[in-house]
Every structure is written in structure tokens, then in C-alpha cells.
Design an enzyme around this catalytic site. Structure first.
Site, PDB file in Angstrom:
ATOM      1  N   GLN A 170     -43.050 -53.996  -0.689  1.00 49.92           N
ATOM      2  CA  GLN A 170     -42.852 -55.109   0.246  1.00 49.92           C
ATOM      3  C   GLN A 170     -44.026 -55.342   1.200  1.00 49.92           C
ATOM      4  O   GLN A 170     -44.392 -56.485   1.469  1.00 49.92           O
ATOM      5  CB  GLN A 170     -41.581 -54.845   1.050  1.00 49.92           C
ATOM      6  N   GLU A 213     -43.973 -62.594   6.682  1.00 51.56           N
ATOM      7  CA  GLU A 213     -44.488 -61.938   7.888  1.00 51.56           C
ATOM      8  C   GLU A 213     -45.969 -62.227   8.107  1.00 51.56           C
ATOM      9  O   GLU A 213     -46.637 -61.537   8.874  1.00 51.56           O
ATOM     10  CB  GLU A 213     -44.223 -60.434   7.807  1.00 51.56           C
ATOM     11  N   GLU A 296     -42.907 -46.008   4.148  1.00 49.73           N
ATOM     12  CA  GLU A 296     -41.539 -46.363   4.559  1.00 49.73           C
ATOM     13  C   GLU A 296     -40.703 -46.644   3.314  1.00 49.73           C
ATOM     14  O   GLU A 296     -41.190 -47.272   2.367  1.00 49.73           O
ATOM     15  CB  GLU A 296     -41.639 -47.606   5.452  1.00 49.73           C
ATOM     16  N   ASP A 323     -36.096 -46.696   6.796  1.00 52.50           N
ATOM     17  CA  ASP A 323     -35.654 -47.986   7.348  1.00 52.50           C
ATOM     18  C   ASP A 323     -34.241 -48.259   6.818  1.00 52.50           C
ATOM     19  O   ASP A 323     -33.251 -47.994   7.509  1.00 52.50           O
ATOM     20  CB  ASP A 323     -36.658 -49.074   6.935  1.00 52.50           C
ATOM     21  N   LYS A 348     -34.806 -50.999  14.426  1.00 49.37           N
ATOM     22  CA  LYS A 348     -34.621 -52.446  14.487  1.00 49.37           C
ATOM     23  C   LYS A 348     -33.336 -52.711  15.262  1.00 49.37           C
ATOM     24  O   LYS A 348     -32.256 -52.262  14.850  1.00 49.37           O
ATOM     25  CB  LYS A 348     -34.458 -53.017  13.072  1.00 49.37           C
ATOM     26  N   ARG A 377     -38.161 -58.063  12.438  1.00 50.37           N
ATOM     27  CA  ARG A 377     -37.539 -58.408  11.163  1.00 50.37           C
ATOM     28  C   ARG A 377     -38.414 -59.458  10.475  1.00 50.37           C
ATOM     29  O   ARG A 377     -39.291 -60.059  11.086  1.00 50.37           O
ATOM     30  CB  ARG A 377     -36.134 -59.007  11.360  1.00 50.37           C
ATOM     31  N   SER A 378     -38.112 -59.719   9.203  1.00 48.88           N
ATOM     32  CA  SER A 378     -38.891 -60.763   8.516  1.00 48.88           C
ATOM     33  C   SER A 378     -38.536 -62.144   9.077  1.00 48.88           C
ATOM     34  O   SER A 378     -39.370 -63.046   9.090  1.00 48.88           O
ATOM     35  CB  SER A 378     -38.659 -60.692   7.015  1.00 48.88           C
ATOM     36  N   LYS A 399     -44.250 -52.214  14.462  1.00 46.62           N
ATOM     37  CA  LYS A 399     -44.520 -52.960  13.229  1.00 46.62           C
ATOM     38  C   LYS A 399     -43.993 -54.374  13.432  1.00 46.62           C
ATOM     39  O   LYS A 399     -42.787 -54.559  13.615  1.00 46.62           O
ATOM     40  CB  LYS A 399     -43.802 -52.256  12.077  1.00 46.62           C
TER      41      LYS A 399
HETATM   42  P1  PGA Z   1     -36.614 -57.215   6.737  1.00 47.81           P
HETATM   43  O1  PGA Z   1     -38.031 -56.529   6.484  1.00 47.81           O
HETATM   44  O2  PGA Z   1     -36.580 -57.692   8.132  1.00 47.81           O
HETATM   45  O3  PGA Z   1     -36.556 -58.314   5.712  1.00 47.81           O
HETATM   46  O4  PGA Z   1     -35.579 -56.144   6.476  1.00 47.81           O
HETATM   47  C1  PGA Z   1     -38.661 -55.657   7.383  1.00 47.81           C
HETATM   48  C2  PGA Z   1     -38.749 -54.250   6.817  1.00 47.81           C
HETATM   49  O5  PGA Z   1     -38.235 -53.960   5.735  1.00 47.81           O
HETATM   50  O6  PGA Z   1     -39.309 -53.363   7.453  1.00 47.81           O
HETATM   51 ZN    ZN Z   2     -38.715 -51.737   5.708  1.00 46.96          ZN
END
Ligand code: PGA
Ligand code: ZN
Length: 437
Positions: A170, A213, A296, A323, A348, A377-378, A399
């Protein structure tokens, strides 16, 4: 004591143009605070649940009018008259009113926006910066915490569920190493980001597309090619890989994990099923070859036995961040500490749904030598709460995504302001390297 007079929510849009919840709290003495809940795409199965309407005539089912309504009726009445400084009491009242383990009834998006807005209002009341107020709150859970401007872990190339390219991993990220200030670190990151655009262009790879992102979303033959391009970009920028800039990965492997066969299916393996042990050998090979400091979600969210092996293989060498594995939930982090499944946790706010529980997760990590990385978050907005949260907790890392797209830059810029308040380069406490394990 100042008391909450009104709490008002509205539907606003996030960086993907999807609805999310904004909350504004006002006190009787005329102070106010506002916050917006973020939203993920590669959400973990164990996260608190955001409430969406499912009405296909309104934002294709993604509307949050129900969550807004929950704030404007039930939650507003619930916290009316409370002191915004009493974060734990406000959060506990909302948790009790929701009554579900995952906040699915009222919606974690509704509850979190109220929780964050309460903290912002309390800071306004005390006429202090948000990070100062959050730091005071956090000291109650971790008396040893210090205010530290975090080291940013920054997305360069996006894949997985965040970009239309063909990469399974990702995020391919970088850390600036050894900078004396955040300001200097940010300049270095932008230098590498711009250099990467040129490198991808030179190889004839589309670099105009950016992921959710802000990272480049090129079509590349393998995940390792993405690392190669970043290595080249670091050198073209006149920097030394490993010494000046190191690399991090968010594999986000839950989305290519097949629970039926307990295996990982990467496109570069032609989706042939491979077990955790083979993923570990694959990741260890990358760590051997490149200056990777952090990985991660190298394995899937419920592959606890795989994670133990991963940590045994790589945990003394690099940071291994959970995560989807931990979803900012104290119970899961505790299990990870007990079973030595990882050595770090991604934090998060909306995975757990309140500011207090987020502090519990941070304190749990800090109390057991686990590192923590506060993360966006994304799906983000102009809300910069996490910049203050990371600084206030002193966790040392953040991050946010890439250095493109204003929902990301709002937070990078907030950190510039915070560093400035704290005394400027060389004076402010800045986390200069990935904390040693
Ligand atoms: P997400 O991605 O907000 O789509 O979960 C961020 C991450 O995986 O760290
Ligand atoms: Zn992640």
C-alpha cells in the site's frame, strides 16, 4: 467552570469527496471548538465502525446524516452542561450511550468528532495550544510523556487500495534521518518527492497520477521496483540512502490475505498462495538489501502466529508496526505485547473512536517499550488534530501521507507552526531518528 452549551454536527466532505461528520461545540461563555472525523479505505476488521446511511440517492449510500442526527439529538443532550476539559467523562458517557463494543449504533464517526471537538474547545477555553492541552490530558495516563515534534514517515509511492496501479503493497515511504529540526526534515522529504517524479519520468513510468494520500501511483512490475525507484530518487537528490533518508513500508497485507487457505497472494507471485513463512523470507530479503527501518502490517490482521514469527525474525533489526493487527484497541495491543507479535503500534483516532481511548492505547504502548506512530487515514480533511496529538504524546513518529494534497499539507504545516511555537530549529525537541529498539 465553563460548560458546554451547544453541540452541533453537520455533514462535510473528506479528501475523496465522501461525506464525513464535523462537530462544533460552544460553551456558555462563547468559546468554541470544531473537529472533523477522518475515514479509512483499507479498514481493519476490528476497527470501531463509522455509521453511513446506505441511502443510494444521497452520496451513493455514503451519507452520514444518521450520524449527524445522533450528534444533534442524543449526544448533544448527553454532554450539555459538562466541562469540555473533562475528556474522560465526556468520552465515557458517549461510550455508555452507544452501548456497543464497536460504537456501531451511534457511529464512531459521530462519537469521535464530538470527542475531538471537546478537546479543541477545552484548549480554546484555557487559551493554550491544542498540543499543550492534549499533553496535560495525556500526562494523567503517562506521567513520563514529553512534548516532542514527531519524525514524519512520508508516503512516496502508493499501491494497494489507495492507488489504481498494480502494486500490492500500500505505501512505500521514507524517513529523513538525523535532521536537526522538523523544518529541515520536511525540506529533505520534498526534495526526494520531486526527485522521484523525475526518476519515474526518466523510466517512462506515469507519475502524473497520485494516490489517495498524494504518493505517486505508477504502474510497476514488482513491489521491489518501487523501492528501487525511491533509492534512485534519494541519490539523485544528492542524499545517501540509509544515512540521510531511510525507507519504510506499509504492506497492508490483510487485503491480499486469503483466510480460507491461510495464505498471501501477491500479483508478482501470480497470486499463487504463499504462507506467512514465505512472506517473512520475502520481507527479510528486502530488509537485507535496502535501508528499510520499518514495516507495517507485514502480515494479516488475525495472523497472530505469523506475526510472532515475523517479530522473532526481524523485530530486533527494524520497527514492526501493527495497524490492522491492533486497530488502536488496548486489548489487542496488550495481546501483541504479551505474545511479542510486533514492537510498534499505529495509532488512528477513528479506529477506536474517542480521544481518551486513543491515549489509553498510546500509554499502553509507552508503558511496555512499544513504539507508536500516530497516523492519518486515507480519507482526510483540513483538520490538523493528529499533528497536535503526535506532538502532545511524544510518541516520536507521525504518518500523514505524501507532501501533495492539502489535507496532508495542512498537517505538515501545522507541525511547522508547532515547532515554531516551541522555539524553532535546534531549540525544539525534534525526534531525529526512528527510535532505536
Ligand atoms: P487507511 O490507510 O486509512 O485506508 O486505512 C492508512 C493505513 O493503512 O495506514
Ligand atoms: Zn496501514
Amino acid at each position: 467552570m465553563a460548560r458546554i452549551a451547544t453541540t452541533h454536527a453537520r455533514e462535510v466532505l473528506d479528501s475523496r469527496g465522501r461525506p464525513t461528520v464535523e462537530v462544533e461545540i460552544r460553551t456558555a461563555c462563547g468559546k468554541s471548538g470544531r473537529a472533523i472525523a477522518p475515514s479509512g479505505a483499507s479498514t481493519g476488521k476490528h476497527e470501531a465502525v463509522e455509521r453511513r446511511d446506505g441511502d443510494r440517492h444521497w452520496y451513493a449510500g455514503l451519507g452520514v446524516r444518521g450520524a449527524v442526527e445522533a450528534v444533534n439529538t442524543l449526544l448533544s443532550a448527553l454532554i450539555s452542561g459538562m466541562d469540555p476539559d473533562d475528556q474522560v467523562a465526556i468520552d465515557n458517557a458517549m461510550i455508555a450511550a452507544d452501548g456497543t463494543p464497536n460504537k456501531g449504533r451511534l457511529g464512531a464517526n459521530a462519537i469521535l468528532a464530538v470527542s475531538m471537538a471537546a478537546a479543541v474547545t477545552a484548549a480554546e477555553l484555557q487559551e493554550v495550544e491544542l498540543y499543550e492541552h492534549l499533553h496535560q490530558l495525556y500526562l494523567q495516563k503517562n506521567p513520563r510523556a514529553r512534548i516532542i515534534v514527531p519524525l514524519p514517515m512520508v508516503n512516496m509511492i502508493s499501491g494497494g487500495l489507495h492507488a489504481g496501479g498494480n502494486l500490492d503493497f500500500q505505501d512505500f515511504l521514507i524517513y529523513p534521518e538525523g535532521c536537526v529540526s522538523y523544518r529541515e526534515a520536511l525540506e529533505r522529504i520534498v526534495r526526494v518527492y520531486n526527485s522521484l517524479g523525475r526518476v519515474l519520468g526518466k523510466h517512462g513510468e506515469t507519475h502524473a497520477l497520485v494516490g489517495d494520500e498524494g504518493g505517486y501511483g505508477p504502474s510497476l512490475p514488482t513491489n521491489e521496483t518501487a523501492i528501487e525507484r525511491i533509492m534512485e530518487a534519494i541519490e539523485v537528490a544528492g542524499l545517501k540512502p540509509g544515512d540521510d533518508v531511510s525507507i519504510a513500508l506499509d504492506v497492508a497485507s490483510s487485503h491480499f490475505y486469503d483466510a480460507d487457505t491461510n495464505s498471501y497472494r501477491l500479483r508478482e507471485w501470480h497470486k499463487a498462495p504463499r504462507h506467512a513463512e514465505e512472506m517473512i523470507v520475502f520481507l527479510a530479503g528486502l530488509v537485507e538489501k535496502y535501508p528499510i527501518r520499518s514495516i507495517e502490517d507485514g502480515l494479516a490482521e488475525d495472523d497472530w502466529s505469523g506475526w510472532r514469527s515475523l517479530n522473532a525474525a526481524l523485530g530486533r533489526k527494524i520497527q514492526l508496526v501493527g495497524d490492522d493487527l491492533f486497530t488502536t484497541q488496548v486489548g489487542r495491543i496488550e495481546k501483541g505485547i504479551r505474545e511479542q507479535s510486533a514492537n510498534a503500534v499505529l495509532i488512528k483516532l477513528n479506529q477506536v473512536g474517542t480521544v481518551s481511548e486513543t491515549f489509553d492505547a498510546l500509554a499502553m504502548a509507552a508503558g511496555h517499550g512499544f513504539r507508536a506512530v500516530v497516523s492519518a487515514r486515507s480519507g482526510e480533511t483540513e483538520d490538523t488534530f493528529i499533528a497536535d496529538l503526535a506532538t502532545a504524546s511524544g510518541c516520536g513518529q507521525i504518518k500523514i501521507g505524501s507532501v501533495a494534497r492539502s489535507e496532508r499539507l495542512a498537517k505538515y504545516n501545522r507541525l511547522l507552526r508547532i515547532e515554531d511555537h516551541l522555539g524553532g530549529p535546534g531549540v525544539a525537541l525534534f525526534q531525529r531518528r526512528v527510535p532505536a529498539g
